[in-house]
Scaffold this active site. Structure first.
Site, short mmCIF file in Angstrom:
data_model
loop_
_atom_site.label_atom_id
_atom_site.label_comp_id
_atom_site.label_asym_id
_atom_site.label_seq_id
_atom_site.Cartn_x
_atom_site.Cartn_y
_atom_site.Cartn_z
N HIS A 83 -6.76 -0.69 -9.71
CA HIS A 83 -5.54 -0.99 -8.33
C HIS A 83 -6.28 -0.31 -7.21
CE1 HIS A 83 -2.19 -1.39 -11.53
NE2 HIS A 83 -2.52 -0.25 -11.03
N PRO A 124 6.89 -2.49 2.83
CA PRO A 124 7.09 -1.50 4.04
C PRO A 124 7.46 -2.57 5.04
CG PRO A 124 4.49 -1.65 3.42
CD PRO A 124 5.93 -2.32 1.94
N GLU A 125 8.08 -2.16 5.90
CA GLU A 125 8.39 -2.56 6.92
C GLU A 125 8.24 -2.02 8.59
OE1 GLU A 125 12.81 -3.16 7.01
OE2 GLU A 125 12.93 -2.76 4.84
N ARG A 147 0.32 -5.36 -6.99
CA ARG A 147 0.78 -6.72 -7.58
C ARG A 147 -0.31 -7.30 -6.76
NH1 ARG A 147 6.48 -6.08 -7.34
NH2 ARG A 147 6.69 -8.81 -7.54
#
Ligand SMILES: [Zn+2]
Length: 275
Positions: A93, A2-3, A112
């Site tokens: 997760h 995400p930016e 991740r």
């Protein structure tokens, strides 16, 4: 990853979902995500009884403000927040859960596990890492052509790498650097200190415009995210170059090319962005 526009959309969405909720307790299933304080119990204990007051953003970091604390959170590659009822099953997760007194929960999921959380007393968040090392916000008065020019003049690194590193300006990642460079007509491998004044002015404008258009686009899709069980996802602006290797340039029709620049896959137009 995400930016700025995606993080801003998450910020706005979360603000609607968790404002004024009181934290009853906090579960941490993957302690490495918590970078400060070192003791996980200290992190958990601090937040008990705290009410969510606001959610801020600095670059790609979210800042969840409670009565006394600032929780600085970076989603990195795959981090996501969602709001759930406590009876809903927790998947493998999910690494951190903020349990609220109203029976809902803010869950942090991260396939991740690269995301980070730093908890500080309110007021200390900007003077300590990770926020203390960041460059100006692209929409702030501090981000001027002069500020950009003086930083670019100090480095021979290529412009793609410089814009990715968050010290010259924050919020850009691989997608929006490629888009801003295309829209400015600047080749990603140009040395930063080689840009002309005119190019820097265009680049300054396109960084702001590209990000603000993407924020607005996010703002228009925000409802659907909120409605789907409080799950928060990603959206994208219509893109000129990112992810379009081998396709036609929307400006001139040339075939877009891909190189590795600044350590990242980079797509550009060989005609519109001459080296
Ligand atoms: Zn072109």
């Amino acid at each position: 990853m995400p930016e700025l526009p995606e993080v801003e959309t998450v910020r706005r969405t979360l603000l609607e979902l968790v404002s004024n909720k009181e934290i009853e307790h906090v579960s941490v299933f993957w302690p490495k995500i918590i970078k400060h304080p070192e003791e996980i119990a200290q992190f958990q204990d601090a937040l008990v009884g705290q009410t969510v007051q606001d959610i801020g953003r600095r670059g790609k970091f979210l800042i969840l403000y409670t009565d006394d604390y600032a929780l600085v959170s970076h989603l990195r590659m795959e981090g996501k927040y969602g709001v759930f009822q406590k009876i809903e099953p927790v998947d493998k997760h999910t690494h951190v859960i903020f349990h609220f007194t109203d029976g809902t929960e803010l869950r942090y999921k991260d396939v991740r596990k690269f995301g980070t959380m730093h908890l500080y007393m309110k007021g200390q968040e900007f003077s300590t890492l990770p926020l203390s090392q960041l460059g100006p916000e692209p929409f702030s008065a501090d981000f001027t052509v002069e500020a950009l020019a003086s930083k670019l003049a100090k480095t021979k690194r290529n412009i793609k790498a410089v814009l990715l590193d968050q010290k010259v300006v924050v919020g850009l990642g691989n997608i929006y650097v490629d888009e801003a460079l295309f829209r400015s007509g600047i080749h990603p491998e140009r040395a930063a200190d080689d840009l002309t004044r005119e190019e820097m002015e265009r680049l300054h404008q396109e960084i702001s415009d590209t990000l603000s258009e993407a924020v607005q686009k996010g703002g228009s899709t925000i409802r659907s995210y909120v409605n789907s069980q409080g799950q928060i996802g990603m959206f994208q602006l219509e893109l000129f170059v990112y992810g379009r290797k081998g396709e036609d340039c929307k400006a001139c029709g040339s075939t877009l090319e891909r190189i590795v620049s600044g350590g990242r896959g980079t797509v550009f137009c060989p005609k519109c962005q001459v080296k």
